[in-house]
Scaffold this active site. Structure first.
Site, PDB file in Angstrom:
ATOM      1  N   GLU A  48       0.540  -2.115   3.688  1.00 58.77           N
ATOM      2  CA  GLU A  48       0.672  -3.550   4.018  1.00 58.77           C
ATOM      3  C   GLU A  48       1.811  -4.088   3.162  1.00 58.77           C
ATOM      4  O   GLU A  48       1.663  -4.199   1.944  1.00 58.77           O
ATOM      5  CB  GLU A  48      -0.625  -4.297   3.688  1.00 58.77           C
ATOM      6  CG  GLU A  48      -1.811  -3.882   4.527  1.00 58.77           C
ATOM      7  CD  GLU A  48      -1.753  -4.387   5.960  1.00 58.77           C
ATOM      8  OE1 GLU A  48      -0.770  -5.073   6.321  1.00 58.77           O
ATOM      9  OE2 GLU A  48      -2.672  -4.082   6.712  1.00 58.77           O
ATOM     10  N   CYS A  84       2.010 -12.857   1.476  1.00 58.89           N
ATOM     11  CA  CYS A  84       2.795 -12.051   2.413  1.00 58.89           C
ATOM     12  C   CYS A  84       2.923 -12.757   3.752  1.00 58.89           C
ATOM     13  O   CYS A  84       3.936 -12.661   4.420  1.00 58.89           O
ATOM     14  CB  CYS A  84       2.133 -10.695   2.598  1.00 58.89           C
ATOM     15  SG  CYS A  84       0.430 -10.825   3.150  1.00 58.89           S
TER      16      CYS A  84
HETATM   17  P1  NAD Z   1       5.091  -4.261  -5.835  1.00 62.21           P
HETATM   18  O1  NAD Z   1       5.470  -3.363  -4.703  1.00 62.21           O
HETATM   19  O2  NAD Z   1       6.085  -4.520  -6.904  1.00 62.21           O
HETATM   20  O3  NAD Z   1       3.789  -3.695  -6.584  1.00 62.21           O
HETATM   21  C1  NAD Z   1       2.601  -3.398  -5.894  1.00 62.21           C
HETATM   22  C2  NAD Z   1       1.812  -2.361  -6.671  1.00 62.21           C
HETATM   23  O4  NAD Z   1       2.534  -1.117  -6.676  1.00 62.21           O
HETATM   24  C3  NAD Z   1       1.586  -2.713  -8.143  1.00 62.21           C
HETATM   25  O5  NAD Z   1       0.259  -2.345  -8.490  1.00 62.21           O
HETATM   26  C4  NAD Z   1       2.613  -1.845  -8.859  1.00 62.21           C
HETATM   27  O6  NAD Z   1       2.252  -1.579 -10.197  1.00 62.21           O
HETATM   28  C5  NAD Z   1       2.583  -0.597  -8.005  1.00 62.21           C
HETATM   29  N1  NAD Z   1       3.763   0.272  -8.102  1.00 62.21           N
HETATM   30  C6  NAD Z   1       5.013  -0.056  -8.514  1.00 62.21           C
HETATM   31  N2  NAD Z   1       5.834   1.021  -8.395  1.00 62.21           N
HETATM   32  C7  NAD Z   1       5.089   2.034  -7.909  1.00 62.21           C
HETATM   33  C8  NAD Z   1       5.352   3.396  -7.545  1.00 62.21           C
HETATM   34  N3  NAD Z   1       6.572   3.926  -7.668  1.00 62.21           N
HETATM   35  N4  NAD Z   1       4.345   4.153  -7.057  1.00 62.21           N
HETATM   36  C9  NAD Z   1       3.117   3.620  -6.885  1.00 62.21           C
HETATM   37  N5  NAD Z   1       2.788   2.349  -7.218  1.00 62.21           N
HETATM   38  C10 NAD Z   1       3.776   1.570  -7.715  1.00 62.21           C
HETATM   39  O7  NAD Z   1       4.603  -5.627  -5.154  1.00 62.21           O
HETATM   40  P2  NAD Z   1       4.162  -6.993  -5.876  1.00 62.21           P
HETATM   41  O8  NAD Z   1       5.369  -7.643  -6.464  1.00 62.21           O
HETATM   42  O9  NAD Z   1       2.966  -6.744  -6.729  1.00 62.21           O
HETATM   43  O10 NAD Z   1       3.648  -7.835  -4.601  1.00 62.21           O
HETATM   44  C11 NAD Z   1       4.499  -8.594  -3.801  1.00 62.21           C
HETATM   45  C12 NAD Z   1       4.820  -7.862  -2.513  1.00 62.21           C
HETATM   46  O11 NAD Z   1       3.612  -7.495  -1.852  1.00 62.21           O
HETATM   47  C13 NAD Z   1       5.563  -8.751  -1.533  1.00 62.21           C
HETATM   48  O12 NAD Z   1       6.588  -8.011  -0.916  1.00 62.21           O
HETATM   49  C14 NAD Z   1       4.504  -9.100  -0.497  1.00 62.21           C
HETATM   50  O13 NAD Z   1       4.969  -9.416   0.773  1.00 62.21           O
HETATM   51  C15 NAD Z   1       3.678  -7.864  -0.479  1.00 62.21           C
HETATM   52  N6  NAD Z   1       2.343  -8.158   0.060  1.00 62.21           N
HETATM   53  C16 NAD Z   1       2.026  -7.705   1.318  1.00 62.21           C
HETATM   54  C17 NAD Z   1       0.792  -8.020   1.872  1.00 62.21           C
HETATM   55  C18 NAD Z   1       0.392  -7.551   3.260  1.00 62.21           C
HETATM   56  O14 NAD Z   1      -0.787  -7.618   3.576  1.00 62.21           O
HETATM   57  N7  NAD Z   1       1.314  -7.074   4.073  1.00 62.21           N
HETATM   58  C19 NAD Z   1      -0.116  -8.783   1.130  1.00 62.21           C
HETATM   59  C20 NAD Z   1       0.261  -9.226  -0.141  1.00 62.21           C
HETATM   60  C21 NAD Z   1       1.490  -8.903  -0.674  1.00 62.21           C
END
Ligand code: NAD
Length: 492
Positions: free
Chosen positions: A248, A284
């Site tokens: 997502e 999101c």
């Molecule tokens: P992010 O991608 O920076 O981080 C998400 C998670 O991934 C965190 O727990 C982070 O520690 C982890 N992570 C970071 N690098 C990683 C790697 N290499 N391997 C595995 N895990 C890793 O996102 P964010 O800044 O926490 O959230 C914002 C983003 O999330 C926005 O783009 C938003 O649109 C999206 N989002 C999408 C939905 C949906 O349902 N489509 C819902 C909420 C947020």
């Protein structure tokens, strides 16, 4: 409101696992206040958590469905009872208004209850007697699931994964975001304590832990919510062992306002404003660009500003009048500000919206006063990038074909909304590339946990919520018992 900092722990095989190092999580409204400490788990601790989930899966996959339901229902009741305490912690570490935190927990509970209510429908065996014999279809758990979640809705985006995974017989290791690790850990502790050791594990940390969770051969499925860029690394890490995935991801959701939209309807305008600024725009599925038909553009802008100035009250999440709290973290403040400044530098007009309720917090806290951006180029970054913060551009359009083209040229396709005459809006919706399109509402106001949610294009893979949100945690297993074992075309 302040309290002593709390310390939360990883949960591995049913036990709290003390870590060598912890990191602080500050209050975005008062960054000098440490709300709590979360562990910096290591790769080795992630491996222990995966091993414990892998071992627990052997028994858990055979557990009785009624037993799983009873455990989940007890956890739901405990979360309900502790909602005030958890919501307060969430607002302190995240920055969202207290009512917004309570809303997040309410939606989480709604989903968990729905998942319980349809579980048997989704995973009960299907037995088909037919002319060729008998076929039994079973829905088997996938195995160990790694769940990785973002900071914006830490509780709902974790329970959206935990409930279906555990109910369908999987085990899990969950890693929340370091930008909001505390309240979700309380929820995970509660759920984990109702299940056998190893069924639900919790680790914290950054990318190194994330990489282990997404590449370890014992992990069968990844359930990830977060940014599209992170998802690309995850897909690469998971490729070696062909893991199942639900992703997502980011979005750049558009609101398309047709000529039939009544700009003088204050309720509709309020819904529009909330679609842009709920949770400081850090959702999101928030409407991140508004396209308005040129015939009503001027009137729309005027009424929008009036509605926004009524609804937006910026300040301390614990001030009961506040609707928009701080942004969650400094990086996000800088990023959103750079998009707004960039558009302004190229000639766009930036209008500040709302009322500042706690001026004393503005300089120190991670606050950004919400803004409306007018006159930006339709391809300016403020329009085509996901801002994920309290700003929104309004762009005029001439006709439906043009606005659909602008909508669909995005690399994203999470949600969208069309505003105006219902039938005309549905016709436009049918031409839109998105996972969900809402009519005359947007964002969480149009969310229904009973129906699947997810993105097309680079906004994701698979669906959460709805029955599909449970089905994505099972493998369809066909057991065929043919009547005739000889195929006529195979020679004697
Ligand atoms: P992010 O991608 O920076 O981080 C998400 C998670 O991934 C965190 O727990 C982070 O520690 C982890 N992570 C970071 N690098 C990683 C790697 N290499 N391997 C595995 N895990 C890793 O996102 P964010 O800044 O926490 O959230 C914002 C983003 O999330 C926005 O783009 C938003 O649109 C999206 N989002 C999408 C939905 C949906 O349902 N489509 C819902 C909420 C947020």
């Amino acid at each position: 409101m302040s309290a002593d900092p709390i310390t939360i722990h990883a949960i591995i095989n049913g036990e709290k696992a003390p870590a060598e190092k912890n990191f602080p999580r500050e209050n975005p409204a008062h960054p000098d206040e440490i709300v709590g400490y979360a562990p910096i788990n290591t790769k080795e601790e992630a491996i222990r958590a995966i091993d414990s989930a892998f071992d627990a899966f052997k028994e858990w996959r055979r557990s009785e469905v009624d037993d799983r339901l009873r455990r989940m229902e007890r956890a739901i009741q405990k979360i309900k009872d502790l909602t005030p305490e958890i919501a307060e912690l969430l607002s302190r570490e995240h920055g969202k208004a207290l009512w917004d935190s309570e809303g997040e927990i309410a939606v989480s509970i709604m989903w968990m209850e729905y998942a319980c209510s349809v579980l048997k429908d989704v995973i009960s065996d299907e037995v088909k007697e037919h002319e060729n014999g008998r076929t039994i279809i079973t829905y088997d758990p996938v195995g160990v699931v790694s769940a990785i979640t973002p900071w914006n809705y830490p509780i709902s985006l974790s329970t959206i994964k935990v409930a279906p995974a555990l109910l369908t017989g999987n085990t899990m290791v969950l890693k929340p975001s370091p930008f909001a690790p505390l309240a979700v850990s309380r929820v995970i502790e509660i759920i984990a304590s109702e299940f056998p050791p190893g069924v639900l594990n919790l680790v914290h940390g950054e990318a190194d832990v994330g990489v282990e969770l997404t590449s370890n051969p014992k992990v069968a499925k990844i359930a990830f919510t977060g940014g599209t860029k992170t998802a690309k690394s995850i897909m690469k890490a998971a490729a070696e062992t062909i893991k199942k995935m639900t992703l997502e991801l980011g979005g750049n959701d558009a609101a398309i306002v047709l000529p039939g939209f009544d700009v003088h309807d204050p309720k509709a305008m309020r819904r529009m404003v909330i679609s842009n600024f709920l949770t400081s725009g850090q959702i999101c599925m928030i409407a991140k660009r508004i396209y308005v038909h040129q015939s009503i553009y001027d009137a729309f802008v005027e009424k929008y500003i009036e509605a926004a100035n009524r609804w937006i009250k910026v300040g301390d999440p614990f001030n009961p009048e506040v609707t928009v709290g701080p942004v969650n973290n400094q990086n996000q403040v800088k990023y959103v500000k750079s998009l707004v400044d960039g558009a302004e530098g190229k000639g766009a007009k930036v209008i500040k919206l709302g009322k500042i309720m706690n001026p004393e917090l503005m300089d120190n806290g991670y606050f950004l006063q919400p803004t409306l951006v007018l006159g930006a180029d339709p391809h300016d970054p403020i329009v085509v990038e996901e801002q994920f913060g309290p700003t929104v551009p309004i762009i005029p359009f001439e006709d439906t074909d043009q606005v659909i083209a602008l909508h669909n040229e995005s690399i994203y396709g999470l949600t969208s909304s069309v505003w105006g005459d219902e039938e005309q809006a549905v016709e436009v919706a049918r031409r839109i590339e998105a996972g969900t399109t809402m009519i005359n509402t947007a964002a969480i106001q149009g969310l229904d946990v009973r129906f699947p949610f997810g993105g097309v294009k680079q906004s994701g893979v698979g669906r959460e919520y709805g029955k599909e949100g449970l089905k994505s945690y099972v493998e369809t297993h066909v057991i065929n018992i043919p009547k005739s074992l000889d195929l006529p075309y195979i020679p004697e």
